[in-house]
Design an enzyme around this catalytic site. Structure first.
Site, mmCIF file in Angstrom:
data_model
loop_
_atom_site.group_PDB
_atom_site.id
_atom_site.type_symbol
_atom_site.label_atom_id
_atom_site.label_comp_id
_atom_site.label_asym_id
_atom_site.label_seq_id
_atom_site.Cartn_x
_atom_site.Cartn_y
_atom_site.Cartn_z
ATOM 1 N N HIS A 49 0.850 -1.203 0.000
ATOM 2 C CA HIS A 49 0.000 0.000 0.000
ATOM 3 C C HIS A 49 0.878 1.242 0.000
ATOM 4 O O HIS A 49 1.192 1.803 -1.037
ATOM 5 C CB HIS A 49 -0.936 -0.043 1.208
ATOM 6 C CG HIS A 49 -1.979 1.039 1.224
ATOM 7 N ND1 HIS A 49 -2.286 1.821 0.132
ATOM 8 C CD2 HIS A 49 -2.804 1.480 2.230
ATOM 9 C CE1 HIS A 49 -3.236 2.675 0.452
ATOM 10 N NE2 HIS A 49 -3.565 2.500 1.717
ATOM 11 N N HIS A 53 -2.491 -2.161 -10.520
ATOM 12 C CA HIS A 53 -3.300 -1.575 -9.448
ATOM 13 C C HIS A 53 -4.545 -2.415 -9.281
ATOM 14 O O HIS A 53 -5.088 -2.940 -10.261
ATOM 15 C CB HIS A 53 -3.665 -0.126 -9.808
ATOM 16 C CG HIS A 53 -4.193 0.663 -8.657
ATOM 17 N ND1 HIS A 53 -5.523 0.613 -8.268
ATOM 18 C CD2 HIS A 53 -3.575 1.540 -7.818
ATOM 19 C CE1 HIS A 53 -5.690 1.426 -7.227
ATOM 20 N NE2 HIS A 53 -4.546 1.992 -6.939
ATOM 21 N N ASP A 61 2.698 5.352 -7.592
ATOM 22 C CA ASP A 61 3.941 5.114 -6.867
ATOM 23 C C ASP A 61 5.176 5.110 -7.761
ATOM 24 O O ASP A 61 6.269 5.402 -7.293
ATOM 25 C CB ASP A 61 3.876 3.769 -6.131
ATOM 26 C CG ASP A 61 2.744 3.726 -5.120
ATOM 27 O OD1 ASP A 61 2.665 4.649 -4.287
ATOM 28 O OD2 ASP A 61 1.942 2.780 -5.158
#
Length: 386
Positions: free
Chosen positions: A226, A265, A322
């Site tokens: 996460h 994702h 990210d």
């Protein structure tokens, strides 16, 4: 369902709706994201972290006066009590950054300035503003301590992102750098019922206080699946080392069925719209920064190109928020150890807003698990067990 019927198990609760919300919508198939109905692209271009935090909490964009008051409130809460400063100083040498943050946030009720409010809603909104400001201040202090400096109080004339960098370095940041951090925080401010938001709501659904609920969110964010994915993506770029090694490294990793951090994702089956915004900044800093940032940027862009061509259209595996974050944070001057705490500071408006919304029609979250073990096992006394 009858007791002897085998239920359908939804691993990870994927595709399961547990509540309604007006805060955020994610369209994973089209790669779209909205905060309170406003597209992330328009907010990233025109707004600020403070304005978006107000929007997420209050449900509408503020006027100039309301935004000024709210910004000053957040910055005032960034000014930490000596007890919080002492706690962070004591814990920092022996704990991971997210553990320090979790402990400091759980201690906030001890330092809260309790006032009398006209309504419970007003009190909860004030507590939310305090939590956002305090977390931002704590993260800045952690960065300052890692650099070997002493606490720097926030400057009331600066915004939140500016103050985070000012409190970390003791110097007022360049506008371009501060704006970049502001956009990064804005992009991370909210993202529907992700793992940390869900944990926040689960804790709050017991009618625990909001400080406890946010602490639960921080605990969930700590995990590398996460909140820690941007650190792992940066580690990969540094392991590649030279941009010319990028394609070989990615090819070998894919052949070995290794996960490429920053791609794929749970919700997005298209290009993450937040990643697109960050990529535009990456291209902007590519030729105007340190050699390290130039190298990381070149590796990131080459890896992205290769992964999109190989897995984007065919497998639905695209860059997520990210992947590009590491080079941008490195350019800004954020150490890797603070990536996830900064994520927590950025996400705190979303956590608070979801908690306040869920409390309006609260129901204790209590899912079921299907027992598939033995029953009615004879008890063997201790002295008869082998």
């Amino acid at each position: 369902m009858a007791d002897n019927a085998t239920p359908t198990i939804i691993k990870g609760l994927e595709g399961v709706y547990f509540t309604e919300t007006k805060i955020c919508k994610v369209d994973g198939f089209k790669g779209r994201l909205w905060y309170r109905g406003y597209s992330i692209e328009s907010l990233a271009k025109n707004s600020s972290f403070e304005e978006v935090s107000y929007l997420i909490l209050y449900g509408s964009l503020p006027n100039a006066e309301a935004l000024s008051v709210f910004t000053k409130k957040l910055v005032s809460y960034m000014n930490l009590d000596s007890g919080i400063i002492g706690l962070v100083k004591m814990l920092s040498p022996n704990m991971l950054s997210m553990d320090v943050l979790r402990s400091a946030v759980s201690s906030l009720p001890a330092f809260a300035d309790k006032k009398v409010y006209q309504s419970e809603a007003e009190e909860k909104l004030e507590e939310s503003a305090e939590i956002i400001g305090r977390i931002c201040g704590i993260v800045a202090l952690m960065g300052r301590l890692k650099a070997g400096g002493e606490y720097v109080a926030p400057d009331q004339s600066l915004g939140v992102a500016q103050n985070i960098l000012y409190m970390m370095t003791g110097k007022i940041p360049e506008d371009k750098v501060a704006k970049m951090l502001d956009v990064m925080m804005l992009l991370h401010a909210e993202h529907s019922s992700n793992a940390s938001t869900f944990c926040t709501i689960v804790a709050g659904s017991t009618l625990a206080d909001i400080y406890s609920a946010i602490t639960a969110g921080i605990c969930a964010l700590k995990g590398p699946l996460h909140g820690g994915a941007d650190e792992k993506a940066l580690d990969m770029m540094r392991a590649i080392g030279n941009p010319d090694n990028t394609e070989k490294y990615i090819e070998e990793a894919l052949d070995g069925k290794k996960r490429i951090m920053g791609f794929g994702h749970r919700v997005y089956k298209a290009y993450d719209p937040r990643a697109k915004v960050i990529k535009s900044y990456l291209e902007d800093i590519q030729n105007g920064s340190t050699m390290e940032v130039q190298t990381l940027t070149a590796i990131a862009l080459r890896a992205e190109k290769m992964m999109v061509e190989k897995l984007g259209e065919t497998k639905g595996i695209w860059p997520n928020v990210d992947f590009f974050s590491g080079p941008v944070y490195t350019y800004i001057g954020i150490p890797k150890e603070l990536f996830t705490p900064l994520f927590a500071a950025s996400r705190s408006p979303g956590w608070c807003a979801h908690m306040l919304e869920y409390w309006q029609d609260n129901r204790l979250i209590r899912p079921l698990d299907y027992y598939n073990g033995q029953l009615d096992i004879p008890y063997v006394p201790l002295d008869q067990r082998k």
